[in-house]
Design a protein around this motif. Structure first.
Motif, PDB file in Angstrom:
ATOM      1  N   UNK A   1       0.797  -1.233   0.000  1.00  0.00           N
ATOM      2  CA  UNK A   1       0.000   0.000   0.000  1.00  0.00           C
ATOM      3  C   UNK A   1       0.823   1.274   0.000  1.00  0.00           C
ATOM      4  N   UNK A   2       2.103   1.191   0.355  1.00  0.00           N
ATOM      5  CA  UNK A   2       2.936   2.390   0.359  1.00  0.00           C
ATOM      6  C   UNK A   2       3.546   2.678  -1.014  1.00  0.00           C
TER       7      UNK A   2
ATOM      8  N   UNK B   1      -0.651  -9.085   6.131  1.00  0.00           N
ATOM      9  CA  UNK B   1      -0.538  -8.183   7.281  1.00  0.00           C
ATOM     10  C   UNK B   1      -0.490  -6.724   6.831  1.00  0.00           C
ATOM     11  N   UNK B   2       0.260  -6.430   5.771  1.00  0.00           N
ATOM     12  CA  UNK B   2       0.306  -5.059   5.248  1.00  0.00           C
ATOM     13  C   UNK B   2      -1.082  -4.625   4.776  1.00  0.00           C
ATOM     14  N   UNK B   3      -1.784  -5.545   4.133  1.00  0.00           N
ATOM     15  CA  UNK B   3      -3.120  -5.238   3.634  1.00  0.00           C
ATOM     16  C   UNK B   3      -4.080  -4.926   4.776  1.00  0.00           C
ATOM     17  N   UNK B   4      -4.040  -5.727   5.829  1.00  0.00           N
ATOM     18  CA  UNK B   4      -4.916  -5.508   6.974  1.00  0.00           C
ATOM     19  C   UNK B   4      -4.540  -4.233   7.728  1.00  0.00           C
TER      20      UNK B   4
ATOM     21  N   UNK C   1      -6.153   1.279   8.904  1.00  0.00           N
ATOM     22  CA  UNK C   1      -5.772   2.675   8.853  1.00  0.00           C
ATOM     23  C   UNK C   1      -6.643   3.533   7.959  1.00  0.00           C
ATOM     24  N   UNK C   2      -7.498   2.892   7.145  1.00  0.00           N
ATOM     25  CA  UNK C   2      -8.380   3.651   6.249  1.00  0.00           C
ATOM     26  C   UNK C   2      -9.553   4.293   6.977  1.00  0.00           C
TER      27      UNK C   2
ATOM     28  N   UNK D   1     -11.855   6.693   8.641  1.00  0.00           N
ATOM     29  CA  UNK D   1     -11.819   8.146   8.705  1.00  0.00           C
ATOM     30  C   UNK D   1     -12.109   8.625  10.124  1.00  0.00           C
ATOM     31  N   UNK D   2     -11.860   9.892  10.356  1.00  0.00           N
ATOM     32  CA  UNK D   2     -12.096  10.472  11.671  1.00  0.00           C
ATOM     33  C   UNK D   2     -13.561  10.381  12.077  1.00  0.00           C
ATOM     34  N   UNK D   3     -14.485  10.389  11.095  1.00  0.00           N
ATOM     35  CA  UNK D   3     -15.906  10.291  11.427  1.00  0.00           C
ATOM     36  C   UNK D   3     -16.320   8.880  11.830  1.00  0.00           C
ATOM     37  N   UNK D   4     -15.382   7.925  11.763  1.00  0.00           N
ATOM     38  CA  UNK D   4     -15.650   6.558  12.189  1.00  0.00           C
ATOM     39  C   UNK D   4     -15.934   5.590  11.077  1.00  0.00           C
TER      40      UNK D   4
END
Length: 314
Positions: A222-223, A263-266, A271-272, A274-277
Motif C-alpha cells: 500500500x505504500x 498483514x500489510x493489507x490488513x 488505517x483507512x 476516517x475520523x468520522x468513524x
C-alpha cells in the motif's frame, strides 16, 4: 456525595476506540437495514429485525429493488439488488425456505439465454443509475452478477433448477479467464469458495491466484500504489488489496498472498478508517446520496474482515 436535589453526573463516555467511532458512524448515517445488520454482527442483535428491514426492498416478483444496491436507483428488481439481498440473508442464517424459492423464480425470469444473470436488466431504464453501469436491451451474462449468487446458494445448500445452468456458466467463465479485473476476480472467488466440487475449485483458484499476481490486480504494498495499475474504467485510486479478495482466512484466495502481504493489507484496511468513524468508498462517486448510503455498507464489511483475521473485537 451529591447535594440533595443536584443533577446526577453524566455517564462517562466510552473510550473513542475504532469500534466506538464506527458504531457512532453507523447510527448517524446508515439506513435501517445497515443499522440492524451492524447490531446483528457486533451487538448480539437478532436476525428477525434484519429480515424485516430487508423486506422493505422486496418486490412482488421475488426480486429486490428500491436502491438496495445504492448505485442502482428506482423500485424495479435487479440481479445486483437481489444478490445483495441473498448475501444479507446468508449473513443472518436465513438463506432458505420459500423466500429463496421465490428469489430463484425471479432469477430464472431475468436470466440470459445461457441461464446466467446480466449485471443490469433493461427494466432499469428510465431510473437513475451510476453512469459507469451500462443499460442495454440485450445484456450479456456476467460473472460479476452470477458468481456471488451461485456461491451463496451453494453455501446454503439451496437446490433449484436455475442453479444447474448458472453453475455451468460460472465454471466455464472462471476456468477460461485470461485478462480480468478485480471485481470480476472477486466474483469468481465468491463462487469458488462455495462451489460443491472442492478439488476443481482449488485448482481454479490456484490458476486465478497466478493471474492476479501476474497482472498486478492486487496492490501488495500500500505504500507503493503507483506501481500497481488501476483497471480501465475504474476511478483514479480504485486499487484492490489482498483483503478485498480474501475476506476471511478460510477463503481460497488467502493462499495467493504471503503472511507479510496480508498483514500489510490488513494494516492498510485498519488505517483507512476516517475520523468520522466510517470507511471510505474507493469506486467512482456520482451522487452524494449514493456515497452516503454505501459507506456504512463498506464500514460493516471492513469491521467483519478485520474481525475475521483477529484484528478487531466488536
Amino acid at each position: 456525595m451529591a447535594e440533595s436535589g443536584a443533577s446526577p453526573l453524566p455517564p462517562t463516555p466510552p473510550a473513542r476506540t475504532p469500534f466506538f467511532r464506527a458504531e457512532q458512524f453507523v447510527w448517524l448515517t446508515a439506513r435501517v437495514l445497515e443499522q440492524r445488520l451492524f447490531a446483528h454482527h457486533f451487538l448480539n442483535g437478532g436476525a428477525d429485525s434484519v429480515e424485516t428491514a430487508l423486506d422493505a426492498y422486496r418486490n412482488d416478483d421475488g426480486g429486490y429493488g428500491h436502491a438496495l444496491e445504492p448505485d442502482l436507483r428506482g423500485p424495479v428488481s435487479q440481479p445486483l439488488h437481489t444478490g445483495h439481498a441473498l448475501r444479507v440473508l446468508d449473513a443472518i442464517g436465513r438463506c432458505g425456505g420459500q423466500r429463496v424459492e421465490r428469489v430463484c423464480r425471479y432469477l430464472t425470469s431475468v436470466s440470459t439465454a445461457d441461464g446466467a444473470l446480466p449485471a443490469v436488466h433493461p427494466s432499469l431504464r428510465g431510473y437513475p443509475a451510476a453512469p459507469f453501469i451500462p443499460i442495454v436491451d440485450d445484456p450479456p451474462s456476467e460473472l460479476l452478477a452470477t458468481g456471488p449468487v451461485v456461491g451463496v446458494l451453494h453455501r446454503n445448500e439451496v437446490w433449484h433448477a436455475w442453479l444447474f445452468r448458472a453453475t455451468d456458466f460460472c465454471w466455464q467463465v472462471v476456468e477460461s479467464l485470461e485478462k480480468s479485473h478485480p471485481y470480476e476476480i472477486e466474483a469468481a472467488v465468491a463462487f469458488l469458495d462455495s462451489a460443491p466440487d472442492r478439488p476443481r475449485a482449488g485448482a481454479a483458484a490456484d490458476r486465478l491466484g497466478r493471474l492476479v499476481r501476474e497482472q498486478r490486480l492486487a496492490a501488495l504494498d500500500p505504500e507503493r500504489l503507483a506501481e500497481y495499475p488501476v483497471a480501465p474504467g475504474y476511478a483514479p485510486g480504485e486499487h484492490h488489496f489482498p483483503h478485498d479478495f480474501a475476506r476471511t482466512p478460510r477463503s481460497l484466495a488467502r493462499a495467493w498472498f504471503t503472511d507479510a502481504e496480508m498483514e500489510r493489507s490488513l494494516d492498510f484496511l485498519a488505517g483507512e478508517q476516517w475520523e468520522d468513524g466510517g470507511w471510505p468508498i474507493r469506486w467512482r462517486q456520482w451522487a452524494p446520496g449514493t456515497a452516503l448510503e454505501a459507506r456504512p455498507i463498506v464500514t460493516i464489511e471492513a469491521l467483519r474482515t478485520l474481525r475475521a483475521y483477529g484484528r478487531f473485537v466488536g
